[in-house]
Scaffold this active site. Structure first.
Site, PDB file in Angstrom:
ATOM      1  N   SER A  70       0.883  -1.180   0.000  1.00 11.02           N
ATOM      2  CA  SER A  70       0.000   0.000   0.000  1.00 11.02           C
ATOM      3  C   SER A  70       0.909   1.214   0.000  1.00 11.02           C
ATOM      4  O   SER A  70       2.059   1.136   0.461  1.00 11.02           O
ATOM      5  CB  SER A  70      -0.865   0.006   1.259  1.00 11.02           C
ATOM      6  N   TYR A 110      -1.386  -0.713  10.375  1.00 14.70           N
ATOM      7  CA  TYR A 110      -1.431  -1.001   8.932  1.00 14.70           C
ATOM      8  C   TYR A 110      -0.159  -0.477   8.257  1.00 14.70           C
ATOM      9  O   TYR A 110       0.487  -1.207   7.495  1.00 14.70           O
ATOM     10  CB  TYR A 110      -2.685  -0.343   8.344  1.00 14.70           C
TER      11      TYR A 110
HETATM   12  N1  LIG Z   1      -8.506  -1.025  -2.191  1.00 18.25           N
HETATM   13  C1  LIG Z   1      -7.579  -0.141  -1.830  1.00 18.25           C
HETATM   14  O1  LIG Z   1      -7.808   1.082  -1.875  1.00 18.25           O
HETATM   15  C2  LIG Z   1      -6.228  -0.625  -1.396  1.00 18.25           C
HETATM   16  C3  LIG Z   1      -5.220   0.351  -1.258  1.00 18.25           C
HETATM   17  C4  LIG Z   1      -3.952  -0.054  -0.864  1.00 18.25           C
HETATM   18  C5  LIG Z   1      -3.682  -1.376  -0.606  1.00 18.25           C
HETATM   19  N2  LIG Z   1      -4.688  -2.300  -0.727  1.00 18.25           N
HETATM   20  C6  LIG Z   1      -4.344  -3.682  -0.417  1.00 18.25           C
HETATM   21  O2  LIG Z   1      -4.773  -4.531  -1.467  1.00 18.25           O
HETATM   22  C7  LIG Z   1      -5.088  -5.816  -0.948  1.00 18.25           C
HETATM   23  C8  LIG Z   1      -6.471  -6.232  -1.422  1.00 18.25           C
HETATM   24  O3  LIG Z   1      -7.378  -5.255  -1.003  1.00 18.25           O
HETATM   25  P1  LIG Z   1      -8.861  -5.097  -1.586  1.00 18.25           P
HETATM   26  O4  LIG Z   1      -9.075  -3.660  -1.796  1.00 18.25           O
HETATM   27  O5  LIG Z   1      -9.092  -6.056  -2.676  1.00 18.25           O
HETATM   28  O6  LIG Z   1      -9.666  -5.507  -0.248  1.00 18.25           O
HETATM   29  P2  LIG Z   1     -11.013  -6.343  -0.003  1.00 18.25           P
HETATM   30  O7  LIG Z   1     -11.984  -6.095  -1.104  1.00 18.25           O
HETATM   31  O8  LIG Z   1     -11.398  -6.016   1.401  1.00 18.25           O
HETATM   32  O9  LIG Z   1     -10.491  -7.841  -0.101  1.00 18.25           O
HETATM   33  C9  LIG Z   1      -9.653  -8.363   0.896  1.00 18.25           C
HETATM   34  C10 LIG Z   1      -9.486  -9.835   0.639  1.00 18.25           C
HETATM   35  O10 LIG Z   1      -8.649 -10.367   1.673  1.00 18.25           O
HETATM   36  C11 LIG Z   1      -9.292 -11.532   2.179  1.00 18.25           C
HETATM   37  N3  LIG Z   1      -8.921 -11.774   3.567  1.00 18.25           N
HETATM   38  C12 LIG Z   1      -9.035 -10.953   4.633  1.00 18.25           C
HETATM   39  N4  LIG Z   1      -8.640 -11.569   5.743  1.00 18.25           N
HETATM   40  C13 LIG Z   1      -8.261 -12.825   5.369  1.00 18.25           C
HETATM   41  C14 LIG Z   1      -7.770 -13.945   6.082  1.00 18.25           C
HETATM   42  N5  LIG Z   1      -7.568 -13.911   7.403  1.00 18.25           N
HETATM   43  N6  LIG Z   1      -7.497 -15.083   5.382  1.00 18.25           N
HETATM   44  C15 LIG Z   1      -7.705 -15.143   4.053  1.00 18.25           C
HETATM   45  N7  LIG Z   1      -8.157 -14.102   3.315  1.00 18.25           N
HETATM   46  C16 LIG Z   1      -8.436 -12.955   3.985  1.00 18.25           C
HETATM   47  C17 LIG Z   1     -10.789 -11.257   2.027  1.00 18.25           C
HETATM   48  O11 LIG Z   1     -11.510 -12.476   1.948  1.00 18.25           O
HETATM   49  P3  LIG Z   1     -12.344 -13.148   3.145  1.00 18.25           P
HETATM   50  O12 LIG Z   1     -12.910 -12.029   3.945  1.00 18.25           O
HETATM   51  O13 LIG Z   1     -13.317 -13.986   2.408  1.00 18.25           O
HETATM   52  O14 LIG Z   1     -11.323 -13.959   3.898  1.00 18.25           O
HETATM   53  C18 LIG Z   1     -10.810 -10.582   0.665  1.00 18.25           C
HETATM   54  O15 LIG Z   1     -10.818 -11.557  -0.361  1.00 18.25           O
HETATM   55  C19 LIG Z   1      -4.969  -5.715   0.577  1.00 18.25           C
HETATM   56  O16 LIG Z   1      -3.715  -6.210   0.986  1.00 18.25           O
HETATM   57  C20 LIG Z   1      -5.039  -4.217   0.835  1.00 18.25           C
HETATM   58  O17 LIG Z   1      -4.359  -3.832   2.003  1.00 18.25           O
HETATM   59  C21 LIG Z   1      -5.945  -1.950  -1.126  1.00 18.25           C
END
Ligand SMILES: NC(=O)c1ccc[n+]([C@@H]2O[C@H](COP(=O)([O-])OP(=O)(O)OC[C@H]3O[C@@H](n4cnc5c(N)ncnc54)[C@H](OP(=O)(O)O)[C@@H]3O)[C@@H](O)[C@H]2O)c1
Length: 250
Positions: free
Chosen positions: A132, A145
């Protein structure tokens, strides 16, 4: 190493958002994709749509990860699962610190421990760590985080040293705001949260991040894309604050 050099991929956090988009993209490239998350229903839908192999696993369950890694020699590992519980450290809860360290950092370290030695032995592999902008810049309210993402940024560099001399490529993808449900997961699925983070903004989609990852993987064998910072065009990082001392505190 273009996609044709690889056969198998493991994507964590695949039940939605960036992870699901990566699974879809990799399946279009013909990889056997193993999709890990805790939520069975969206994983099974994704599997029906894309032909990926779903695994209902909590990434905090190291034994389950070890079991999976022992069964499949993964060529591509995408450490994507991530959680946030926004609080500055002055207000941090013990359980939140443990959760973020477990999911955002401990699981990444264990999966690299379990998967990267095989890549090095086969002289073929690609690790993609989704961090991130919080790993590189400071902004308010997400201290644990920031710390976990910064640790994975450093790990990404370190893996290159650890595998030096082998064709193991490592890419850190460093997103700013992406239009996913992460904000609903963190702050609640309400119209106010959508208005605060998504509605009316011009944001990259999860599929755009998947395309960026595909670019790094499809790059020539001689080329390692080490770090990609991907933000909305209309988002910048930085800022400077200067406070006067609080007279009542002295
Ligand atoms: N979207 C943004 O703006 C953004 C910005 C910077 C970085 N990121 C990073 O990008 C990555 C993906 O984010 P996203 O935006 O796609 O978030 P999201 O829509 O909230 O998806 C998060 C995913 O992680 C899984 N997860 C959470 N806890 C878990 C666990 N204990 N075991 C297995 N799976 C788990 C969730 O699935 P389940 O709940 O089904 O387990 C879900 O599939 C993350 O690392 C996030 O920090 C996102």
């Amino acid at each position: 190493m273009p996609f044709s050099d690889y056969t198998t991929a493991l994507v964590t956090g695949a039940s939605g958002g960036i992870g699901a988009a990566v699974v879809e993209r990799f399946r279009r490239e013909g990889l056997e994709v193993h999709a890990v998350a805790r939520s069975r229903a969206p994983l099974e839908k994704l599997a029906a749509r894309t032909g990926c192999v779903p695994h209902v696993i909590d990434v905090a369950d190291t034994a389950a990860l070890a079991d999976l890694a022992a069964k499949v020699p993964f060529d591509v590992l995408v450490n994507n699962a991530g959680v946030d519980t926004p609080r500055k450290l002055l207000d941090a809860q013990a359980a939140d610190i443990d959760l973020l360290v477990d999911v955002n950092l401990r699981a990444v370290l264990h999966l690299c421990r379990l998967v990267v030695p095989g890549m090095a032995a086969r002289d073929r592999g690609h690790v993609v760590n989704i961090t991130s902008i919080a790993g590189n810049y400071n902004f308010g309210g997400n201290s644990t985080y920031h710390a976990t993402k910064a640790a994975v940024a450093m790990l990404s560099n370190q893996l290159r040293i650890d595998t030096f001399g082998r064709r193991v490529r490592v890419t850190e993808i460093c997103p700013g705001r992406v239009a996913t449900d992460i904000f609903a997961h963190v702050h609640g699925d309400t119209p106010e949260v959508r208005a605060r983070f998504i509605d009316g903004f011009e944001l990259p989609e999860a599929a755009d991040i998947a395309d960026a990852i595909a670019f790094a993987i499809a790059a020539p064998r001689s080329m390692n894309v080490g770090h990609m910072e991907i933000t909305p065009t209309l988002q910048v990082m930085g800022g400077l604050q200067t406070a006067r001392p609080d007279a009542s505190a002295t």
